[in-house]
Design a protein around this motif. Sequence first.
Motif, PDB file in Angstrom:
ATOM      1  N   ASP A 150       0.814  -1.212   0.000  1.00 34.37           N
ATOM      2  CA  ASP A 150       0.000   0.000   0.000  1.00 34.37           C
ATOM      3  C   ASP A 150       0.850   1.264   0.000  1.00 34.37           C
ATOM      4  OD1 ASP A 150       0.929  -0.382   2.572  1.00 34.37           O
ATOM      5  OD2 ASP A 150      -0.978   0.066   3.553  1.00 34.37           O
ATOM      6  N   GLU A 151       2.011   1.203   0.634  1.00 36.47           N
ATOM      7  CA  GLU A 151       2.888   2.383   0.655  1.00 36.47           C
ATOM      8  C   GLU A 151       3.463   2.652  -0.729  1.00 36.47           C
ATOM      9  OE1 GLU A 151       6.845   4.107   3.004  1.00 36.47           O
ATOM     10  OE2 GLU A 151       5.904   2.233   3.651  1.00 36.47           O
ATOM     11  N   SER A 152       3.856   1.585  -1.425  1.00 35.84           N
ATOM     12  CA  SER A 152       4.382   1.739  -2.778  1.00 35.84           C
ATOM     13  C   SER A 152       3.309   2.277  -3.719  1.00 35.84           C
ATOM     14  CB  SER A 152       4.908   0.399  -3.296  1.00 35.84           C
ATOM     15  OG  SER A 152       5.308   0.504  -4.646  1.00 35.84           O
ATOM     16  N   VAL A 153       2.127   1.693  -3.646  1.00 39.52           N
ATOM     17  CA  VAL A 153       1.033   2.116  -4.521  1.00 39.52           C
ATOM     18  C   VAL A 153       0.659   3.563  -4.261  1.00 39.52           C
ATOM     19  CG1 VAL A 153      -1.384   1.749  -5.102  1.00 39.52           C
ATOM     20  CG2 VAL A 153       0.126  -0.213  -4.807  1.00 39.52           C
ATOM     21  N   ARG A 154       0.524   3.931  -2.987  1.00 39.86           N
ATOM     22  CA  ARG A 154       0.191   5.321  -2.654  1.00 39.86           C
ATOM     23  C   ARG A 154       1.255   6.272  -3.188  1.00 39.86           C
ATOM     24  NH1 ARG A 154      -1.513   3.372   2.506  1.00 39.86           N
ATOM     25  NH2 ARG A 154       0.531   3.921   3.343  1.00 39.86           N
ATOM     26  N   GLY A 155       2.512   5.857  -3.064  1.00 38.56           N
ATOM     27  CA  GLY A 155       3.592   6.706  -3.550  1.00 38.56           C
ATOM     28  C   GLY A 155       3.520   6.914  -5.051  1.00 38.56           C
ATOM     29  N   ILE A 156       3.330   5.823  -5.787  1.00 38.68           N
ATOM     30  CA  ILE A 156       3.259   5.915  -7.248  1.00 38.68           C
ATOM     31  C   ILE A 156       2.070   6.760  -7.687  1.00 38.68           C
ATOM     32  CG2 ILE A 156       2.879   4.602  -9.366  1.00 38.68           C
ATOM     33  CD1 ILE A 156       4.442   2.303  -8.081  1.00 38.68           C
ATOM     34  N   LEU A 157       0.920   6.547  -7.042  1.00 36.66           N
ATOM     35  CA  LEU A 157      -0.275   7.293  -7.413  1.00 36.66           C
ATOM     36  C   LEU A 157      -0.190   8.764  -7.002  1.00 36.66           C
ATOM     37  CD1 LEU A 157      -3.112   4.721  -6.635  1.00 36.66           C
ATOM     38  CD2 LEU A 157      -1.992   5.238  -8.808  1.00 36.66           C
ATOM     39  N   THR A 158       0.736   9.073  -6.127  1.00 38.84           N
ATOM     40  CA  THR A 158       0.985  10.473  -5.775  1.00 38.84           C
ATOM     41  C   THR A 158       1.915  11.113  -6.800  1.00 38.84           C
ATOM     42  OG1 THR A 158       0.708  10.038  -3.404  1.00 38.84           O
ATOM     43  CG2 THR A 158       1.922  12.028  -4.010  1.00 38.84           C
ATOM     44  N   VAL A 159       2.859  10.320  -7.302  1.00 34.99           N
ATOM     45  CA  VAL A 159       3.835  10.836  -8.269  1.00 34.99           C
ATOM     46  C   VAL A 159       3.207  11.068  -9.641  1.00 34.99           C
ATOM     47  CG1 VAL A 159       5.928  10.287  -9.570  1.00 34.99           C
ATOM     48  CG2 VAL A 159       5.826   9.798  -7.124  1.00 34.99           C
ATOM     49  N   LEU A 160       2.432  10.116 -10.126  1.00 32.96           N
ATOM     50  CA  LEU A 160       1.930  10.182 -11.502  1.00 32.96           C
ATOM     51  C   LEU A 160       1.163  11.467 -11.834  1.00 32.96           C
ATOM     52  CD1 LEU A 160       0.857   6.485 -12.232  1.00 32.96           C
ATOM     53  CD2 LEU A 160       3.040   7.630 -12.685  1.00 32.96           C
ATOM     54  N   PRO A 161       0.271  11.941 -10.968  1.00 34.32           N
ATOM     55  CA  PRO A 161      -0.452  13.171 -11.315  1.00 34.32           C
ATOM     56  C   PRO A 161       0.432  14.413 -11.400  1.00 34.32           C
ATOM     57  CG  PRO A 161      -1.618  11.941  -9.613  1.00 34.32           C
ATOM     58  CD  PRO A 161      -0.254  11.341  -9.724  1.00 34.32           C
ATOM     59  N   THR A 162       1.646  14.347 -10.848  1.00 33.70           N
ATOM     60  CA  THR A 162       2.536  15.508 -10.866  1.00 33.70           C
ATOM     61  C   THR A 162       3.358  15.588 -12.150  1.00 33.70           C
ATOM     62  OG1 THR A 162       4.449  14.398  -9.846  1.00 33.70           O
ATOM     63  CG2 THR A 162       2.760  15.300  -8.361  1.00 33.70           C
ATOM     64  N   LEU A 163       3.348  14.520 -12.941  1.00 33.90           N
ATOM     65  CA  LEU A 163       4.163  14.502 -14.158  1.00 33.90           C
ATOM     66  C   LEU A 163       3.498  15.315 -15.262  1.00 33.90           C
ATOM     67  CD1 LEU A 163       5.226  10.735 -14.251  1.00 33.90           C
ATOM     68  CD2 LEU A 163       6.356  12.671 -13.128  1.00 33.90           C
ATOM     69  N   SER A 164       4.315  16.062 -15.977  1.00 38.79           N
ATOM     70  CA  SER A 164       3.825  16.892 -17.067  1.00 38.79           C
ATOM     71  C   SER A 164       4.759  16.765 -18.261  1.00 38.79           C
ATOM     72  CB  SER A 164       3.735  18.353 -16.618  1.00 38.79           C
ATOM     73  OG  SER A 164       5.025  18.850 -16.295  1.00 38.79           O
ATOM     74  N   GLU A 165       4.562  17.615 -19.237  1.00 33.81           N
ATOM     75  CA  GLU A 165       5.350  17.553 -20.470  1.00 33.81           C
ATOM     76  C   GLU A 165       6.851  17.606 -20.209  1.00 33.81           C
ATOM     77  OE1 GLU A 165       5.382  19.744 -24.851  1.00 33.81           O
ATOM     78  OE2 GLU A 165       3.778  20.106 -23.405  1.00 33.81           O
ATOM     79  N   LYS A 166       7.257  18.405 -19.247  1.00 36.48           N
ATOM     80  CA  LYS A 166       8.687  18.544 -18.964  1.00 36.48           C
ATOM     81  C   LYS A 166       9.279  17.290 -18.316  1.00 36.48           C
ATOM     82  CE  LYS A 166       8.072  20.824 -14.461  1.00 36.48           C
ATOM     83  NZ  LYS A 166       8.349  22.056 -13.669  1.00 36.48           N
ATOM     84  N   HIS A 167       8.415  16.390 -17.841  1.00 34.17           N
ATOM     85  CA  HIS A 167       8.883  15.169 -17.189  1.00 34.17           C
ATOM     86  C   HIS A 167       8.869  13.953 -18.123  1.00 34.17           C
ATOM     87  CE1 HIS A 167       7.131  17.506 -13.650  1.00 34.17           C
ATOM     88  NE2 HIS A 167       8.441  17.499 -13.458  1.00 34.17           N
ATOM     89  N   SER A 168       8.340  14.108 -19.322  1.00 34.20           N
ATOM     90  CA  SER A 168       8.254  12.968 -20.226  1.00 34.20           C
ATOM     91  C   SER A 168       9.651  12.466 -20.571  1.00 34.20           C
ATOM     92  CB  SER A 168       7.507  13.343 -21.507  1.00 34.20           C
ATOM     93  OG  SER A 168       7.152  12.189 -22.245  1.00 34.20           O
ATOM     94  N   GLY A 169       9.849  11.165 -20.472  1.00 30.74           N
ATOM     95  CA  GLY A 169      11.160  10.583 -20.723  1.00 30.74           C
ATOM     96  C   GLY A 169      12.040  10.557 -19.491  1.00 30.74           C
TER      97      GLY A 169
END
Length: 208
Positions: A177-196
């Motif tokens: 649950d800690e890993s999943v929560r972490g990933i789901l917190t990170v993904l919404p913060t990614l934008s065009e400048k983070h691609s790649g």
Amino acid sequence: MPRACCQPPRLRGWGGNGPDRKGSGAGGASHRQPGARLGLCPRAWPVLAARAPAPAGGGPCTARSGGGSCGASQRATGELAAFLPLLKKAAQGSSQKGLSCSKAAIVNISSVLGSIERVPETFFKPVISYRCSKAALNMLTRCQALSYAEDGILCAAVHPGWVQTDMGTQKADLPVDESVRGILTVLPTLSEKHSGSFWSWAGETIPW
């Protein structure tokens, strides 16, 4: 920075992906129903998790039957071929500007062991074939980012940590649950400048 686990000097989360065969763990549920993990409409599920197999007998994970970097590459290629038209359709139908995971994204589940720059600090466990498969996945992520930018698809690699699943075993120091929560917190913060780019479950960038 990664925290030390129960067997110093190991870095927390060295084992890469941790989902078990039933799909639990950091990447399992999102692999079965990608967009559901992000709360997206089913017809616009934009996240594709491509996983390479764990090392056979070399670490806390065990290789899946018929595994190997070639087998993983073939699976990832087949999955992407199936998802790509849907990803492009989701991006085209979105009113959002730029790139984001809520629009359309390919999220490859990688591992810190695929980081070439960090080999010296993680080489206490060689698992060379596993490292190579993850390094190749990281290269794929960079190539995908360049290939699909014009299609409106964000591409990133994520290290979920060493997770307590059937594959990761209970020796792992990171609860599911800690890993999943972490990933789901990170993904919404990614934008065009983070691609790649290459991220950890804790929201830290990892060098290639």
